[in-house]
Design an enzyme around this catalytic site. Structure first.
Site, PDB file in Angstrom:
ATOM      1  N   ASP A  55     -12.260 -21.225  17.275  1.00 32.86           N
ATOM      2  CA  ASP A  55     -13.570 -21.941  17.591  1.00 32.86           C
ATOM      3  C   ASP A  55     -13.558 -23.303  17.495  1.00 32.86           C
ATOM      4  O   ASP A  55     -12.678 -23.546  16.740  1.00 32.86           O
ATOM      5  CB  ASP A  55     -14.836 -20.945  17.291  1.00 32.86           C
ATOM      6  CG  ASP A  55     -14.725 -19.903  17.913  1.00 32.86           C
ATOM      7  OD1 ASP A  55     -14.655 -19.498  19.159  1.00 32.86           O
ATOM      8  OD2 ASP A  55     -15.682 -18.494  17.188  1.00 32.86           O
ATOM      9  N   TYR A 113      -5.437 -14.117   8.879  1.00 33.73           N
ATOM     10  CA  TYR A 113      -6.362 -15.577   8.687  1.00 33.73           C
ATOM     11  C   TYR A 113      -6.792 -15.523   7.473  1.00 33.73           C
ATOM     12  O   TYR A 113      -6.869 -15.561   6.750  1.00 33.73           O
ATOM     13  CB  TYR A 113      -8.126 -15.429   9.783  1.00 33.73           C
ATOM     14  CG  TYR A 113      -7.677 -15.674  11.231  1.00 33.73           C
ATOM     15  CD1 TYR A 113      -8.380 -16.864  11.526  1.00 33.73           C
ATOM     16  CD2 TYR A 113      -7.440 -14.278  11.837  1.00 33.73           C
ATOM     17  CE1 TYR A 113      -8.203 -16.637  13.548  1.00 33.73           C
ATOM     18  CE2 TYR A 113      -7.613 -14.379  12.957  1.00 33.73           C
ATOM     19  CZ  TYR A 113      -7.714 -15.542  13.689  1.00 33.73           C
ATOM     20  OH  TYR A 113      -7.756 -15.624  15.438  1.00 33.73           O
TER      21      TYR A 113
END
Length: 278
Positions: A55, A113
């Protein structure tokens, strides 16, 4: 017949200036910037396929994309040529030829992540856009113990934002931990896949710990509820990094989650997690 080669590129990028990886209408993206450079090197605008969506404002320490080409440019020469054309916030780390059935996205076995939190009363100007600033003390030991409850196969419906693809919310988390190094607190999570904003919601939920609103065992209950309202905020994008992408099975060794320790005091009870973020 001309034989097409499939090339796999490894890159890294700082996502601050970009509206995500994927091409956007009327907005700058990582993919469009890459395609512009690829077109100049390979003399045509080749389609490129990324390993994941990211994003706006999200970064990547490791990211892969593949492309098919009939050009005979050696992989090492392609790396040099692309780096000469790309802006300073995108770097090509490597390139290699892969089998034609290899897919940068669908061949992925697991991803990792990290979410970085600058935990200090005063913001760090050198981390602007690169980490979340949280001004109240964080108990990383407690956050680490709570993060361990993410490990395993669960329905993560309560950790998904609206707007993503519908479908099964079941995912397997292989490892999850929180550690402190000085004033930097890092949440690391590895799994076979992630839902829309899932890691940011996981991070935002862990930020409930220092507020006294999340205790050991609570995450298990939130997972079972499948209720987005019971989880925490969606943490801001700037702290999130796609850290590793692997095309091999996750190396399970003993415990899935390794404990990492550090202590801190709790913030004022009247504050909430959003107010502590700058």
């Amino acid at each position: 017949m001309i034989r097409l080669r499939r090339l796999l590129f490894e890159i890294a990028y700082a996502g601050t200036r970009y509206h995500g990886y994927q091409v956007q209408q009327n907005a700058l993206s990582v993919a469009e910037t890459l395609q512009d450079a690829v077109e100049r090197v390979f003399k045509r605008r080749e389609a490129i396929t990324g390993c994941s969506r990211t994003d706006t404002g999200v970064h990547a320490n490791q990211y892969f994309f593949h492309m098919d080409t009939d050009q005979r440019i050696p992989p090492e020469a392609a790396v040099i040529a692309l780096n000469n054309l790309l802006p300073d916030d995108i770097a090509v780390k490597s390139c290699r030829e892969v089998p034609p059935d290899f897919h940068a996205r669908y061949s992925v076995c697991w991803k990792e992540y990290v979410y970085r939190i600058w935990n200090a009363p005063v913001k760090n100007p050198f981390l602007d856009g690169l980490a979340l600033h949280y001004k109240y003390p964080l108990d990383a030991e407690l956050m680490n113990r709570c993060a361990g409850e993410f490990v395993g196969t669960h329905d993560f419906s309560g950790f998904r934002s609206t707007g993503g693809k519908e479908g099964s919310a079941v995912r397997t988390i292989y490892a999850a931990s929180v550690k402190r190094e000085g004033e930097m607190v890092t949440f690391t999570v590895a799994g076979d896949g992630f839902l829309y904003n899932m890691v940011r919601i996981m991070a935002g939920t862990l930020l409930l710990c220092p507020l006294g609103r999340l205790h050991e065992g609570d995450l298990t209950a939130i997972l079972r509820s499948r209720d987005r309202e019971q989880a925490g905020i969606t943490a801001p994008a700037q702290g999130l990094y796609l850290n590793r992408v692997s095309y091999e099975r996750f190396p399970l060794r003993g415990k899935l989650q390794e404990g990492l320790s550090v202590g801190a005091t709790e913030p004022p009870a009247q504050e909430n997690s959003a107010a502590a973020i700058s």
